[in-house]
Design an enzyme around this catalytic site. Sequence first.
Site, mmCIF file in Angstrom:
data_model
loop_
_atom_site.group_PDB
_atom_site.id
_atom_site.type_symbol
_atom_site.label_atom_id
_atom_site.label_comp_id
_atom_site.label_asym_id
_atom_site.label_seq_id
_atom_site.Cartn_x
_atom_site.Cartn_y
_atom_site.Cartn_z
ATOM 1 N N ARG A 1 -40.675 -19.100 -30.105
ATOM 2 C CA ARG A 1 -39.343 -18.665 -30.529
ATOM 3 C C ARG A 1 -39.194 -17.151 -30.351
ATOM 4 O O ARG A 1 -38.104 -16.654 -30.025
ATOM 5 C CB ARG A 1 -39.102 -19.058 -31.993
ATOM 6 C CG ARG A 1 -38.860 -20.539 -32.198
ATOM 7 C CD ARG A 1 -38.792 -20.897 -33.668
ATOM 8 N NE ARG A 1 -40.098 -20.823 -34.315
ATOM 9 C CZ ARG A 1 -40.304 -20.967 -35.617
ATOM 10 N NH1 ARG A 1 -39.282 -21.176 -36.438
ATOM 11 N NH2 ARG A 1 -41.525 -20.912 -36.119
ATOM 12 N N CYS B 1 -43.168 -14.978 -34.152
ATOM 13 C CA CYS B 1 -42.699 -16.158 -34.884
ATOM 14 C C CYS B 1 -43.921 -16.843 -35.487
ATOM 15 O O CYS B 1 -44.624 -16.243 -36.289
ATOM 16 C CB CYS B 1 -41.886 -17.083 -33.977
ATOM 17 S SG CYS B 1 -42.722 -17.630 -32.480
#
Length: 287
Positions: free
Chosen positions: A250, A245
């Site tokens: 994430r 990410c």
Amino acid sequence: MAEEKFKEYAHPDVLVSTVWVNEHLNDPSIRIVEVDYDPIANYYEGHIPGAVLFDWKKDMNHPVVRDILTKEQLEDLLSRNGISNETTIILYGDYNNWFAAFAFWILKYYGVEKVKLMDGGRKKWILEGRPLTKEIPKYPRAVFKAKEPDETIRVYMDYVRAILKMKDHVLVDVRSPKEYTGEILAPPEYPEEKAQRGGHIPGAINIPWSLAVREEDGTFKSRKELEEIYRSRGVTPDKIIVTYCRIGERASVTWFVLKYLLGYPNVKNYDGSWTEWGSIVKNPIEK
């Protein structure tokens, strides 16, 4: 019931529900941990009774080098929060468990066995009107011994460069579509850390992390739904999957989904992610 849904997953033991946590608030064999990017707006405004805080910036990262905390730093963090090797750690946090999933990945990197995520994180706990407190708990110091790093679940920039044209590898960019195309450099939720350039790693597939969770309460979708999301895009268990990410948090959500909920045998997290890749001279970029 949530526990029935968990049974569908490849490794149902890595999740607990808010109901389960509420029933185990006074269980001395577990330690509830809130992992926050912004503790001031979250933990200190009210947290699950008995929960300790892992501040993502201070506790999960090396204080000098751009890296996660060391094995010795993790041992100290867990020990001073009263966590021994016999304690079951329940992680939850802000931003749909982004940073709780990152902490889960770090703990697995150092061989921690008894660790689970609370499905839905802070969002679901608060939506259900469950108890919150501002009281900061104190626990006697324990002794925790971590293992040597498991490098099979982590990759670095040189590895990613080497696999760009390999058909047995799949790079999954879990950022938003606007980050993937280079229209923006960071999500609006926390814009502090940015790369020098926008775009994505050549050949990477954009499957935003958010597709794996339900918008209304942040819980993970069913196994059938998750399999459809990833298999339809060519992310199949016969491949070596690398998630990334912007700074790795994430990507840890998608890593968790693929490895533990769907049981993919070879999933790795590139935590250097876009802030590293997009800032290095002569690194190839696509928009």
